[in-house]
Structures are given as C-alpha cells and as structure tokens.
Write a protein that holds these residues in place. Structure first.
Motif, PDB file in Angstrom:
ATOM      1  N   ALA A   1       0.863  -1.192   0.000  1.00  0.00           N
ATOM      2  CA  ALA A   1       0.000   0.000   0.000  1.00  0.00           C
ATOM      3  C   ALA A   1       0.892   1.233   0.000  1.00  0.00           C
ATOM      4  N   ILE A   2       2.096   1.063   0.569  1.00  0.00           N
ATOM      5  CA  ILE A   2       3.113   2.116   0.579  1.00  0.00           C
ATOM      6  C   ILE A   2       4.411   1.457   0.158  1.00  0.00           C
ATOM      7  N   ASP A   3       5.091   2.080  -0.788  1.00  0.00           N
ATOM      8  CA  ASP A   3       6.228   1.421  -1.415  1.00  0.00           C
ATOM      9  C   ASP A   3       7.469   2.304  -1.353  1.00  0.00           C
ATOM     10  N   ASN A   4       8.351   2.008  -0.394  1.00  0.00           N
ATOM     11  CA  ASN A   4       9.629   2.698  -0.270  1.00  0.00           C
ATOM     12  C   ASN A   4       9.499   4.230  -0.232  1.00  0.00           C
ATOM     13  N   VAL A   5       8.753   4.705   0.729  1.00  0.00           N
ATOM     14  CA  VAL A   5       8.513   6.149   0.838  1.00  0.00           C
ATOM     15  C   VAL A   5       9.566   6.794   1.744  1.00  0.00           C
ATOM     16  N   ASN A   6      10.159   7.876   1.235  1.00  0.00           N
ATOM     17  CA  ASN A   6      11.097   8.695   2.007  1.00  0.00           C
ATOM     18  C   ASN A   6      10.547  10.109   2.074  1.00  0.00           C
ATOM     19  N   LEU A   7      10.362  10.616   3.275  1.00  0.00           N
ATOM     20  CA  LEU A   7       9.942  12.008   3.348  1.00  0.00           C
ATOM     21  C   LEU A   7      10.246  12.582   4.717  1.00  0.00           C
ATOM     22  N   THR A   8      10.421  13.890   4.748  1.00  0.00           N
ATOM     23  CA  THR A   8      10.658  14.592   6.012  1.00  0.00           C
ATOM     24  C   THR A   8       9.637  15.705   6.135  1.00  0.00           C
ATOM     25  N   ILE A   9       8.992  15.761   7.279  1.00  0.00           N
ATOM     26  CA  ILE A   9       8.065  16.860   7.570  1.00  0.00           C
ATOM     27  C   ILE A   9       8.660  17.592   8.765  1.00  0.00           C
ATOM     28  N   ASN A  10       8.996  18.852   8.554  1.00  0.00           N
ATOM     29  CA  ASN A  10       9.616  19.620   9.634  1.00  0.00           C
ATOM     30  C   ASN A  10       8.557  20.272  10.503  1.00  0.00           C
ATOM     31  N   LYS A  11       8.937  20.527  11.740  1.00  0.00           N
ATOM     32  CA  LYS A  11       8.020  21.205  12.658  1.00  0.00           C
ATOM     33  C   LYS A  11       7.544  22.514  12.023  1.00  0.00           C
ATOM     34  N   GLY A  12       6.240  22.759  12.062  1.00  0.00           N
ATOM     35  CA  GLY A  12       5.697  23.997  11.506  1.00  0.00           C
ATOM     36  C   GLY A  12       5.325  23.900  10.044  1.00  0.00           C
ATOM     37  N   ASP A  13       5.685  22.797   9.377  1.00  0.00           N
ATOM     38  CA  ASP A  13       5.311  22.635   7.964  1.00  0.00           C
ATOM     39  C   ASP A  13       3.803  22.446   7.806  1.00  0.00           C
ATOM     40  N   TYR A  14       3.320  22.898   6.649  1.00  0.00           N
ATOM     41  CA  TYR A  14       1.936  22.647   6.269  1.00  0.00           C
ATOM     42  C   TYR A  14       2.033  21.822   4.994  1.00  0.00           C
ATOM     43  N   VAL A  15       1.739  20.536   5.116  1.00  0.00           N
ATOM     44  CA  VAL A  15       1.983  19.591   4.025  1.00  0.00           C
ATOM     45  C   VAL A  15       0.667  19.057   3.492  1.00  0.00           C
ATOM     46  N   ALA A  16       0.505  19.088   2.171  1.00  0.00           N
ATOM     47  CA  ALA A  16      -0.697  18.518   1.550  1.00  0.00           C
ATOM     48  C   ALA A  16      -0.342  17.189   0.911  1.00  0.00           C
ATOM     49  N   LEU A  17      -1.157  16.193   1.193  1.00  0.00           N
ATOM     50  CA  LEU A  17      -0.955  14.854   0.654  1.00  0.00           C
ATOM     51  C   LEU A  17      -2.046  14.652  -0.385  1.00  0.00           C
TER      52      LEU A  17
ATOM     53  N   ASN B   1      -8.167  28.801  11.745  1.00  0.00           N
ATOM     54  CA  ASN B   1      -7.920  28.995  13.186  1.00  0.00           C
ATOM     55  C   ASN B   1      -7.248  27.768  13.794  1.00  0.00           C
ATOM     56  N   LEU B   2      -7.606  26.613  13.261  1.00  0.00           N
ATOM     57  CA  LEU B   2      -7.071  25.357  13.780  1.00  0.00           C
ATOM     58  C   LEU B   2      -5.615  25.159  13.373  1.00  0.00           C
ATOM     59  N   LEU B   3      -5.258  25.626  12.169  1.00  0.00           N
ATOM     60  CA  LEU B   3      -3.918  25.365  11.638  1.00  0.00           C
ATOM     61  C   LEU B   3      -2.830  26.219  12.267  1.00  0.00           C
ATOM     62  N   ALA B   4      -3.232  27.342  12.843  1.00  0.00           N
ATOM     63  CA  ALA B   4      -2.237  28.301  13.329  1.00  0.00           C
ATOM     64  C   ALA B   4      -1.230  27.640  14.271  1.00  0.00           C
ATOM     65  N   ASN B   5       0.057  27.899  14.015  1.00  0.00           N
ATOM     66  CA  ASN B   5       1.163  27.436  14.880  1.00  0.00           C
ATOM     67  C   ASN B   5       1.221  25.931  15.097  1.00  0.00           C
ATOM     68  N   ARG B   6       0.861  25.154  14.103  1.00  0.00           N
ATOM     69  CA  ARG B   6       0.971  23.707  14.235  1.00  0.00           C
ATOM     70  C   ARG B   6       1.689  23.127  13.033  1.00  0.00           C
ATOM     71  N   THR B   7       2.067  21.870  13.166  1.00  0.00           N
ATOM     72  CA  THR B   7       2.577  21.110  12.033  1.00  0.00           C
ATOM     73  C   THR B   7       1.359  20.404  11.459  1.00  0.00           C
ATOM     74  N   VAL B   8       1.104  20.617  10.188  1.00  0.00           N
ATOM     75  CA  VAL B   8      -0.158  20.131   9.614  1.00  0.00           C
ATOM     76  C   VAL B   8       0.080  19.207   8.424  1.00  0.00           C
TER      77      VAL B   8
END
Length: 235
Positions: free
Chosen positions: A31-47, A197-204
């Motif tokens: 279902a997931i095949d050799n995934v490499n990724l980094t999410i840094n604190k404070g990032d807003y990442v869309a999947l 309002n929910l996203l403020a100051n978070r890693t999302v």
C-alpha cells in the motif's frame, strides 16, 4: 516490554519516513512502497493522490495503527516503535473525514478524552471553530445531547464540532482528512475560517481534495500506487 517505551513530551524538529513500505495482510501489493519524506516542525503539508494511492495508510503508520513492513518512521530522531502509542497520540490531533460524534452533550463531544475539562476552554474552542453561535441556539446550549452520530446536527455543524474538538485538544501535529462533503458556500466559508484557526502554529498534514487547500501548503506530496512520485510547492 512497555516499561522500555519512551514517553514523548513535545515535538521539536521533524517526522521522518525512511524507506518505508507497508503491505496489508489481505494484499500482495504494498500500500506504501519505499517512501522517504521529512516533515519539519511547523510545515503545512498537503498529501494528494487518487483513492488507493496510499495517503490514508501513510497517516495510519504515523499514528501507529500499523507498523511499517520495511523501513523506519522517526519523530525527533526516535523510532516510533520505541515510543508509547498513548504518548505519541497525545501530540496528534485528527479531524477525520468520517466525523465521529457520540450520543452525548455538545460539551462532552468537544472535550472527549479529557477528565474535568474547563468549560471556558470548551467555549473558546467552539468560538475558534465558528460553532459557538449554533451551539448557543440549541435547546440546552452546550448541555444539549446531540443524538446518535450527531443526528440532530447538520453536516456543517458536525464538521465544526469536530474542528472544535481538535482545537480543544491543542495538538502539536494536526492531521486533517479534508472532507469533500458538499457544503453550501456559506458553511464552506465558515468552515474554511475555522480550519485556518485550527492550523495556526501547528505542524499540519492535510489529505487534500480542494485546490484552495493545496495552494497555501509549504510542500505538496503526490502519491500514486503507494509511491511518492512528486514533491514540491504549488508553483
């Protein structure tokens, strides 16, 4: 041996997936095949990616509903397998696509999982989620029982309660499975504001379906058939 598990007290730097693969028992394809990724604190990442691309599996692995078949997931450099699930999940808030509400009061739905919550904090979360006014208009306000699965509420109201719950929990890492529910434009605006309002100051990490959500993200991860095929900003 659960005594050896680490309790994490905070989230300071990053979440890393290193060569992560995962295959469900019922399947022979990962279902997931050799995934490499980094999410840094404070990032807003869309999947993003089609249904079955591996987006939800990625989230389930981060929550440790499953462990990788291969590879490692680390938070602040510590392997997730070495962290107690309870302490990991205390730092993560989820607004799921299928909103889970209980046949209980509005107040208890917002503060679900907390003992002796402060009503002022519950009201503050409801205000931030643009839910305060409709709750006040209910027959018993915050003490109104909302029915099985929130049967007495509209779709937009349920969504705002779910957002209020996430704001109340105040997690360091927020996962948002953006519902594609067809809301009218008016509720759409109200909910968009509540989400901001929910996203403020978070890693999302947001499983995104709408373009508006994707445009503002720091990083877009495009998944296809379990692989991470592209990564970058909207531009």
């Amino acid at each position: 041996d659960s005594n050896k598990l680490t309790e994490i007290k905070s989230f300071n730097s990053s979440i890393e997936f290193q060569n992560v693969s995962f295959t469900y028992e019922s399947s022979n394809k990962p279902a997931i095949d050799n995934v490499n990724l980094t999410i840094n604190k404070g990032d807003y990442v869309a999947l993003i990616g089609e249904s079955g691309a591996g987006k939800s599996t990625t989230i389930d692995l981060l929550m440790r509903f499953y462990d990788p078949s291969k590879g490692t997931i680390k938070i602040d450099g510590t392997n997730l397998k070495k962290i107690s699930k309870k302490s990991l999940r205390e730092h993560i808030g989820i607004v799921p696509q299928d909103i889970i509400l209980f046949n209980d009061t509005v107040k208890n739905n917002i503060s679900y999982g907390f003992e002796n919550p402060n009503i002022a904090d519950i009201k503050k979360a409801a205000k931030a989620a643009n839910a305060f006014d409709f709750i006040n208009d209910l027959p018993n306000g915050f003490d109104t029982i909302i029915g099985e699965r929130g049967a007495k509420l509209s779709g937009g109201q349920k969504q705002r309660l779910s957002i209020a719950r996430a704001i109340f929990k105040n997690p360091k890492i927020l996962i948002l499975d953006e519902a594609t529910s067809s809301l009218d434009t008016e509720s759409e605006k109200i909910i968009q504001q509540a989400i901001e309002n929910l996203l403020a100051n978070r890693t999302v990490i947001i499983i995104a379906h709408r373009l508006s959500t994707i445009i503002f993200s720091d990083k877009i991860l495009v998944m296809d058939k379990g692989k991470l095929i592209e990564m970058g900003t909207h531009k």
